[in-house]
Enzyme design. Structure first.
Site, PDB file in Angstrom:
ATOM      1  N   SER A 125       0.698  -1.141   0.049  1.00  0.00           N
ATOM      2  CA  SER A 125      -0.013   0.135   0.032  1.00  0.00           C
ATOM      3  C   SER A 125       0.752   1.171  -0.035  1.00  0.00           C
ATOM      4  O   SER A 125       1.508   1.380  -0.981  1.00  0.00           O
ATOM      5  CB  SER A 125      -0.898  -0.010   1.262  1.00  0.00           C
ATOM      6  OG  SER A 125      -1.892   0.905   1.021  1.00  0.00           O
TER       7      SER A 125
ATOM      8  N   ASP B  22      10.459   5.227  -9.847  1.00  0.00           N
ATOM      9  CA  ASP B  22       9.947   5.402 -10.941  1.00  0.00           C
ATOM     10  C   ASP B  22      10.699   6.913 -11.180  1.00  0.00           C
ATOM     11  O   ASP B  22      10.782   7.310 -12.364  1.00  0.00           O
ATOM     12  CB  ASP B  22       8.375   5.773 -10.775  1.00  0.00           C
ATOM     13  CG  ASP B  22       7.707   4.478 -11.394  1.00  0.00           C
ATOM     14  OD1 ASP B  22       8.269   3.439 -11.556  1.00  0.00           O
ATOM     15  OD2 ASP B  22       6.429   4.844 -11.142  1.00  0.00           O
TER      16      ASP B  22
ATOM     17  N   LYS C  53      -0.407  -4.343  -3.615  1.00  0.00           N
ATOM     18  CA  LYS C  53      -1.861  -3.372  -3.290  1.00  0.00           C
ATOM     19  C   LYS C  53      -1.809  -2.189  -3.874  1.00  0.00           C
ATOM     20  O   LYS C  53      -1.397  -1.235  -3.318  1.00  0.00           O
ATOM     21  CB  LYS C  53      -1.898  -3.654  -1.586  1.00  0.00           C
ATOM     22  CG  LYS C  53      -3.386  -2.810  -1.262  1.00  0.00           C
ATOM     23  CD  LYS C  53      -3.411  -2.816   0.226  1.00  0.00           C
ATOM     24  CE  LYS C  53      -4.984  -2.451   0.535  1.00  0.00           C
ATOM     25  NZ  LYS C  53      -5.185  -1.057   0.060  1.00  0.00           N
TER      26      LYS C  53
END
Length: 556
Positions: free
Chosen positions: A282, A293, A307
């Site tokens: 999460s 990223d 998740k």
């Protein structure tokens, strides 16, 4: 042969609404008939509750119904807090009582002076002998500010002691330790994204910089997530203002949100390694995935949980019920959603690893290839050391409680011990423990026995056993159970010593001490340190050129 394409027509809103109305009418009619004619009287809460939970079971694992009688559970889920004494308790089969296992630092149990091994005799005069661990736990909890009488027996002295303890809201330790490591490396262990805790993370990081940190390890292993806004705040500490960090997409407009870094960062150049594992989920995946990223950190460890579903945690229901409801998916800066493709209960449950053929390729800000389809795949995969079966049984399954009883006696004989960073269980101490394990009658299910029996069964079924019987008998002899020998195997011995050391450090120095001690043996932590101390290798991991070369080498 002529193939006719049948167009797929989406169900119109009118048809959908009709189906909803029809099915609700059918459900209502079925229940009324059951209530009127069924041979036994229905328990309405149980019957309808079962129906509700079955309906939710057909969805995702995170949409959950909390009726009024689960208000306390709901509150604890929402806040991460409960009112009690702040201690882990466990059942001691030898004592036939629950005992204090681990008091949390700064909480009522620790402040009152309760210690590991204290046997819980009574709560407000009610005898706790032979009561289940859950029963005792429920009675230790209560409303914040209420005072109760706790009677315990301390094994180290044999004395019975009575404490007046006032319950308070217990906050599970979310930032149990941060500190400097050799070589100018700062380390932050962050366990849960509780609302507002990013401020404490920020203070910890600034303190490490003040102490001279030039590199940073963020440990998000087994961090199950929590408040998304705190994840955004932590990412913002390390990336420039104005960067896209997270997008949420759902059915309703109100579910669609975009999060960017909105304040000036603290540090955009310090090398960072983020530690993750299969229990990193999460908000932890938002943090590690966004830093990956944006090429801001090297992610190291094992693939995360996966998740990528967003919940509204407090949809109010009639009669004081609540619904935690999945309303959207989240997408990190590269555009990928890290939720496992197969997340529905009705489709076999959660699947972490999705084949590459079913995933899509995305790219980091620098052009490195990353994929969706189930968790954050680390830039550097390093598996943690596995725990031998015998150590797992001693630590988690053993009903003789030989480890805990040994630790309580050890504490009695050692009022003080070495600092957590230096402590180790000596070979002499281990010999005492080994003999106590043997004398206790401890047994465990040995996997070699299990698989040998299965192989023998298959060989008999397929007709090979008689011809291979001498080999089977020889192997059975070699694998014969010898507990003393197994306790002396170097790997088993080392891991059991580590387990006991961690327990003792949490008793002497709380969770902080256990973490400090564990880093001495932590393979993933050591690799993070090595990468941070190798600037060329660190930069190469974040380089799209090096990434492409590595991919081409694999193809060759």
């Amino acid at each position: 042969m002529l193939l006719l394409a049948t167009p797929m027509v989406a169900q119109s809103p009118k048809d959908h609404n009709l189906d909803v109305a029809k099915n609700l009418d059918v459900f209502n009619a079925i229940y009324k008939n059951l209530d009127f004619m069924y041979v036994d009287t229905l328990n309405a809460n149980e019957a309808v509750g079962t129906a509700i939970n079955a309906m939710l079971q057909s969805l995702d694992p995170y949409t959950t119904y909390y009726p009024e009688d689960k208000a306390a559970e709901y509150k604890e889920m929402m806040t991460g807090k409960y009112a009690g004494i702040g201690a882990v308790i466990s059942y001691n089969f030898k004592q036939k009582h629950s005992v204090i296992n681990e008091p949390y630092e700064g909480m009522p149990a620790a402040e009152a002076g309760l210690r590991k091994g204290d046997v819980i005799l009574s709560i407000d005069g009610e005898d706790m002998g032979s009561k289940s661990n859950q029963y005792v736990s429920d009675h230790l909890r209560g409303d914040a500010g209420t005072t109760f009488e706790l009677k315990v027996m301390r094994p180290s002295t044999g004395k019975k002691m009575t404490f007046k303890i006032t319950r308070k809201a217990i906050q599970m330790p979310y930032l149990p330790y941060y500190g400097m490591q050799p070589g100018g490396i700062g380390y932050i262990c962050y366990k849960q994204f509780i609302d507002g805790t990013s401020k404490d993370f920020r203070r910890a990081f600034l303190d490490l910089k003040k102490q001279g940190a030039k590199k940073l390890i963020i440990d998000l292993r087994s961090n199950g997530g929590g408040n998304v806004q705190d994840a955004i705040s932590i990412i913002n500490m390390f990336v420039p203002k104005g960067k896209l960090l997270l997008t949420m997409k759902g059915k309703l407009k109100s579910s669609n949100q975009t999060f960017k870094s909105t304040v000036e960062p603290i540090d955009t150049v310090m090398p960072i390694v983020v530690l993750v594992n299969d229990e990193t989920a999460s908000a932890s995946e938002i943090t590690s995935g966004a830093l990956q990223d944006l090429d801001r950190a090297v992610v190291l460890g094992t693939r995360t949980f996966g998740k990528g579903l967003v919940q509204v945690p407090n949809v109010p229901l009639p009669y004081n019920g609540n619904l935690k409801l999945t309303t959207a998916k989240y997408f990190i800066p590269s555009g990928r959603c890290i939720q496992a493709i197969n997340y529905k209960h009705s489709r076999g449950g959660y699947t972490e690893h999705v084949p590459d053929s079913l995933t899509s390729v995305f790219h980091t800000a620098a052009g490195r290839e990353v994929r969706d389809g189930g968790g954050i795949k680390p830039d550097i995969e390093v598996k943690a050391d596995s725990m031998p079966n015998i150590a797992l049984y001693l630590d988690r399954v053993d009903t003789t409680n030989v480890i805990m009883n040994y630790e309580v006696d050890y504490m009695k004989e050692h009022p003080t011990v070495a600092p957590a960073a230096d402590f180790t269980l000596s070979d002499a101490d281990y010999e005492v423990l080994k003999q106590r394990i043997i004398d206790s009658g401890f047994t465990y299910d040995r996997l070699s026995d299990k698989y040998l029996k299965e192989l023998k069964r298959v060989a008999e079924f397929e007709g090979y056993y008689e011809s291979a019987k001498p080999e089977f008998e020889a192997l059975e002899k070699k694998l014969s159970h010898n507990l003393a020998k197994e306790l002396d195997w170097p790997y088993n011995k080392q891991k059991i010593k580590e387990v006991v050391a961690l327990d003792l450090m949490s008793a002497y120095y709380f969770q902080k001490g256990a973490i400090i001690n564990s880093l001495r043996y932590d393979k993933q932590f050591k690799e993070a340190v090595r990468i941070l101390n190798s600037p060329d290798e660190y930069n190469a991991v974040l380089s799209p050129t090096a990434h492409k070369k590595q991919k081409d080498d694999k193809k060759d």
